[in-house]
Scaffold this motif. Structure first.
Motif, PDB file in Angstrom:
ATOM      1  N   GLU B 427       0.854  -1.173   0.000  1.00 32.62           N
ATOM      2  CA  GLU B 427       0.000   0.000   0.000  1.00 32.62           C
ATOM      3  C   GLU B 427       0.900   1.236   0.000  1.00 32.62           C
ATOM      4  O   GLU B 427       0.604   2.232  -0.637  1.00 32.62           O
ATOM      5  N   ASP B 428       2.024   1.121   0.686  1.00 30.46           N
ATOM      6  CA  ASP B 428       2.908   2.272   0.797  1.00 30.46           C
ATOM      7  C   ASP B 428       3.584   2.631  -0.512  1.00 30.46           C
ATOM      8  O   ASP B 428       3.804   3.799  -0.800  1.00 30.46           O
ATOM      9  N   GLN B 429       3.901   1.588  -1.321  1.00 23.85           N
ATOM     10  CA  GLN B 429       4.486   1.892  -2.633  1.00 23.85           C
ATOM     11  C   GLN B 429       3.461   2.605  -3.514  1.00 23.85           C
ATOM     12  O   GLN B 429       3.773   3.566  -4.200  1.00 23.85           O
ATOM     13  N   TYR B 432       2.934   6.110  -2.324  1.00 25.29           N
ATOM     14  CA  TYR B 432       4.074   6.964  -2.679  1.00 25.29           C
ATOM     15  C   TYR B 432       3.889   7.507  -4.106  1.00 25.29           C
ATOM     16  O   TYR B 432       4.061   8.690  -4.363  1.00 25.29           O
ATOM     17  N   CYS B 433       3.508   6.636  -5.021  1.00 23.46           N
ATOM     18  CA  CYS B 433       3.271   7.059  -6.408  1.00 23.46           C
ATOM     19  C   CYS B 433       2.112   8.049  -6.478  1.00 23.46           C
ATOM     20  O   CYS B 433       2.196   9.075  -7.156  1.00 23.46           O
ATOM     21  N   ILE B 438       0.591  10.223  -9.476  1.00 22.74           N
ATOM     22  CA  ILE B 438       0.372   9.092 -10.380  1.00 22.74           C
ATOM     23  C   ILE B 438      -0.856   8.291  -9.921  1.00 22.74           C
ATOM     24  O   ILE B 438      -0.933   7.876  -8.769  1.00 22.74           O
ATOM     25  N   THR B 440      -3.674   5.314  -9.350  1.00 21.32           N
ATOM     26  CA  THR B 440      -3.476   3.960  -8.816  1.00 21.32           C
ATOM     27  C   THR B 440      -3.093   2.918  -9.870  1.00 21.32           C
ATOM     28  O   THR B 440      -2.107   2.204  -9.723  1.00 21.32           O
ATOM     29  N   MET B 446       3.388   0.480 -13.084  1.00 24.53           N
ATOM     30  CA  MET B 446       4.773   0.893 -12.975  1.00 24.53           C
ATOM     31  C   MET B 446       5.536  -0.046 -12.043  1.00 24.53           C
ATOM     32  O   MET B 446       6.636  -0.497 -12.352  1.00 24.53           O
ATOM     33  N   ILE B 447       4.929  -0.371 -10.936  1.00 23.26           N
ATOM     34  CA  ILE B 447       5.586  -1.233  -9.951  1.00 23.26           C
ATOM     35  C   ILE B 447       5.784  -2.642 -10.528  1.00 23.26           C
ATOM     36  O   ILE B 447       6.845  -3.246 -10.407  1.00 23.26           O
ATOM     37  N   GLY B 450       8.459  -2.658 -13.186  1.00 21.34           N
ATOM     38  CA  GLY B 450       9.766  -2.604 -12.531  1.00 21.34           C
ATOM     39  C   GLY B 450      10.183  -3.988 -12.057  1.00 21.34           C
ATOM     40  O   GLY B 450      11.313  -4.420 -12.255  1.00 21.34           O
ATOM     41  N   PHE B 451       9.222  -4.696 -11.536  1.00 27.88           N
ATOM     42  CA  PHE B 451       9.453  -6.050 -11.036  1.00 27.88           C
ATOM     43  C   PHE B 451       9.873  -6.998 -12.175  1.00 27.88           C
ATOM     44  O   PHE B 451      10.690  -7.899 -11.984  1.00 27.88           O
ATOM     45  N   LYS B 453      11.321  -6.172 -15.025  1.00 27.39           N
ATOM     46  CA  LYS B 453      12.300  -5.550 -15.908  1.00 27.39           C
ATOM     47  C   LYS B 453      13.331  -6.513 -16.503  1.00 27.39           C
ATOM     48  O   LYS B 453      13.602  -6.490 -17.704  1.00 27.39           O
TER      49      LYS B 453
END
Ligand SMILES: Nc1ncnc2c1ncn2[C@@H]1O[C@H](COP(=O)(O)OP(=O)(O)OP(=O)(O)O)[C@@H](O)[C@H]1O
Ligand SMILES: [Mg+2]
Lengths: 253, 480
Positions: B427-429, B432-433, B438, B440, B446-447, B450-451, B453
């Motif tokens: 939830e915190d990531q 933060y966005c 940005i 939801t 995006m997250i 990134g995972f 990549k």
């Protein structure tokens, strides 16, 4: 008035944290919020930015003439509310510059401005990075991943410099910074001081306020502002400790 | 030809409730599987005797086999007699215009960037043959032909290049390999064949788009790629059309042969219809993919698995030759009721063989995601090395991630490293966005990107973009 908080009550997991807090901030001002651990400073910052884990159970927040509590977190951000986190999170695999571009373009789009292209964006962030004396290589690392404590804090202010918010809440940005970094980061914040922007700094130490000189200092204790004053209040606190405030507040209650 | 007539005759006396003529005319065999059906498929395709023999041997072996049960999947029992094994266009109502198509389907097409004419085709709207894939393929083929590269359908290869097919078919995945591969060997419909001659670097990415589509064909495809000594090829397999239907069986086989110093890069984006939110419909995807690498050869499997109700798939490498290299890069997502049991097998036989495994599992909704990987190092595989990294990402708290690494090491001079992690999109990531402006869904995308990549960067450029899009579609609505 840019921000007006009235009788704000906030709870998390059934714990009442903020209890009828009042605070008014005008554009152009810098306010410092001090107070003992666990008094609710970060909770105030989270409530302002709309963290889903914090429930507003009473009171109101008016921002720029609008009901802030009515807005989703990203909407608040797009409207110019920025929070520098006390503990910035890591987002593995997401390039710092890419992340910031998505953020900046979201904000610009909301304002009805054109999105920046890659060249304009890179020029902008290089300039802001040098303002914060940040190594350019940080731009291409994953967001906060493997950053040192101090680097994370610097990265927060760097993001703020790029996003140019109207209201910035800096939650203990000074903790974790070494002496030189503190000066650099404070200079970065000062460079952003402007008549149409307000800054709220949460800190435990006078040291930061030597650099970022506040117009007002507030003491938060037990979920409410128990004392407000000018910059000399911070010096007084440093000398006498919070026990002094609690005694005064207790006597007054 | 004689074979064909013979089998027709045999068929005329079989115990079907539909007459054989009907079968021939209808282009869709009635449900059921027996030797007659296998002969019928072969006859339909005018296959030579040896091809029929292969199918029959497989069919006979299959009859004595049982479905695997070792996987971590909950599958409703499959009635193999209820499936039709030769299916041309299923009689679906032809729609007059796109206006009649389910808007949800259209929205997905639009997001995928599929051109309008093709959208019409996929949605089974009557259109003129605007999408002239045949001529496209032919232009391609002429250019490739100059270099001696063969790229054609499997059926054509059986006719035009029987010597190659006979030499390599079943050489990596024998017809007795496993329940699903054996079933495929008996009834495969079509697929692709690629041959790259010695020393040739294939000048373009070869790609096949399988669409379990309006036509309902291609559910038992078979792909064979042979890269002769010192050659290079990059092959893309895309399955990008969603489909709304009851559970459908898809059992494919892919065999790769990389001869000395050859390189094969095989990339897949699998987006079969995953079923609806409640697990109704969706493809049962049981795939056997394996490559054999000879001396100094290299095989890279890259897969992005976003679709299917069930995915059962372990692209593997037999590192036969000395210094051969096997790589496996995988992203598998499961949302809603999807289940995936996927991974790889790296079998080190030659000396100094190396393998790399990077697996990224993403579970959302009630999805269940299992990584199952085996690394086997034989007793002569001196100096063999393996590196495995296996990461799971959970979105929400109703989904699951499971990891089953198997190691079998018979050589003390080898080095095997394994790293695994499980994390939750915090939830915190997301917050933060959001705090940076940005929204939801964008934050989740995006997250997740990134995972993934390390896997995405193994895909050819245009595919990486498509993969990213698919990923965000498949995870849509998984948060908040
Ligand atoms: N999500 C939560 N669930 C339960 N309690 C919480 C939660 N968040 C904060 N609290 C509690 O509320 C109180 C205020 O926390 P907060 O983080 O706002 O303090 P703070 O003033 O920022 O302290 P510090 O100076 O240590 O940073 C603390 O007692 C804390 O434990
Ligand atoms: Mg705090």
């Amino acid at each position: 008035m840019l921000l007006e908080i009235k009788d704000l009550c906030v709870s998390a997991e059934d714990k009442d944290i903020l209890k009828s807090l009042n605070l008014s901030v005008n554009a152009g001002e810098v306010h410092a919020i001090m107070g003992p651990n666990g008094s609710g400073k970060s909770t105030l910052a989270r409530a302002l930015s709309g963290h889903p884990g914090y429930a507003v159970t009473g009171g109101s927040i008016t921002y720029n003439g609008k009901d802030l509590l009515d807005m989703a977190p990203e909407e608040r951000a797009c409207e110019g509310v920025f929070m520098a986190f006390q503990y910035p999170v890591e987002i593995p695999g997401v390039n710092n510059a890419y992340f910031l571009k998505a953020a900046l373009n979201a904000v610009r789009k909301h304002r009805g401005e054109q999105e920046l292209d890659a060249v304009e964006f890179m020029t902008l962030i290089r300039e802001k990075a040098s303002l914060l004396e940040m190594d350019q290589s940080m731009l291409h690392r994953a967001v906060n991943e493997g950053f040192s404590g101090g680097e994370k804090k610097r990265n927060e202010i760097f993001q703020m410099a790029v996003l140019e918010p109207k209201l910035a809440v800096l939650d203990e940005t000074d903790s974790g910074l070494d002496i030189d970094a503190l000066r650099v980061v404070a200079n970065g914040v000062n460079a952003l001081r402007s008549p149409d922007r307000a800054i709220v700094v949460v800190t435990h130490y006078q040291r930061l306020l030597d650099y970022i000189v506040p117009d007002f200092v507030h003491v938060l204790s037990g979920g409410r502002i128990v004392r407000s004053g000018g910059k000399e209040l911070a010096l007084e606190l440093e000398e006498k400790g919070y026990g002094w405030i609690d005694a005064v507040a207790g006597a007054g209650a | 030809m004689e074979t064909t007539e013979e089998s027709i005759e045999q068929l005329a006396t079989r115990e079907y409730k539909y007459g054989w003529e009907t079968i021939l005319e209808s282009d869709t065999f009635p449900p059921g599987l027996n030797e007659t059906v296998v002969r019928g498929i072969s006859a339909k395709k005018n296959e030579p005797e040896w091809m029929l023999e292969f199918r029959l041997k497989a069919f006979r072996a299959w009859q004595d086999m049982a479905e695997p049960t070792w996987h971590n999947l909950q599958i409703e029992p499959i009635d193999y007699q209820a499936v039709s094994y030769y299916s041309a266009p299923k009689a679906k109502p032809q729609l007059a215009s796109l206006d009649e198509v389910d808007p949800e389907v259209l929205a997905t097409f639009a997001k995928l960037g599929i051109p309008l004419e093709e959208q019409k085709m996929l949605a089974n709207v009557a259109v003129d043959a605007v999408f002239d894939s045949v001529s496209v393929a032919t232009t391609f083929r002429a250019k490739l032909g100059e270099m001696g590269v063969i790229f054609c359908s499997f059926s054509e290869a059986v006719k035009d290049h029987p010597e190659l097919i006979r030499q390599y078919l079943g050489s990596v995945v024998p017809y007795t390999d496993n329940f699903f591969a054996t079933l495929n060997s008996a009834v495969f419909s079509d697929g692709s064949f690629v041959y790259i001659p010695k020393g040739v670097k294939c000048p373009m990415e070869l790609s096949t788009y399988f669409r379990i589509n309006a036509k309902n064909t291609g559910q038992f495809e078979r792909t064979l790629i042979v890269a002769d000594e010192g050659s290079h090829v990059s092959y893309l397999e895309g399955c990008t059309a969603p489909m709304r239907d009851e559970h459908q069986l898809h059992a494919a086989v892919v065999e790769l042969v990389a001869l000395d110093r050859a390189t094969i890069k095989y990339s897949t984006i699998q987006n079969w219809y995953p079923g609806d939110k409640n697990g109704k419909g969706g493809i049962y995807n049981f795939v056997t993919k394996r490559g054999k690498a000879m001396t100094d050869a290299k095989i890279t499997w890259t897969q992005v698995e976003t679709g299917s109700a069930i995915t059962w798939k372990y692209p593997s490498c037999i590192l036969q030759g000395d210094n051969s290299v096997g790589e496996f890069y995988s992203v598998a997502t499961t949302n809603n009721r999807q289940q995936a049991d996927t991974g790889t097998k790296m079998i080190h036989i030659g000396k100094n063989t190396r393998s790399t495994i990077v697996s990224k599992g993403i579970s959302a909704g009630k999805g269940q995601n299992t990584y199952r990987g085996a690394v086997k190092i034989g007793k002569n595989a001196h100096g063999a090395r393996n590196y495995s990294q296996c990461d799971s990402l959970l979105i929400g708290d109703k989904c699951g991630a499971h990891t089953f690494p198997y190691l079998e090491i018979k050589n003390t001079s080898s080095i095997v490293e394994h790293e695994a992690s499980t994390s939750k999109i915090g939830e915190d990531q997301i917050f933060y966005c959001q705090q940076r402006g940005i929204a939801t869904e964008d934050a989740v995308n995006m997250i997740v990107s990134g995972f993934c990549k390390e896997v995405f960067r193994e895909l050819p450029m245009e595919f990486a973009v498509e993969a990213q899009k698919l990923l965000s579609i498949s995870l849509e609505g998984s948060v908040g």
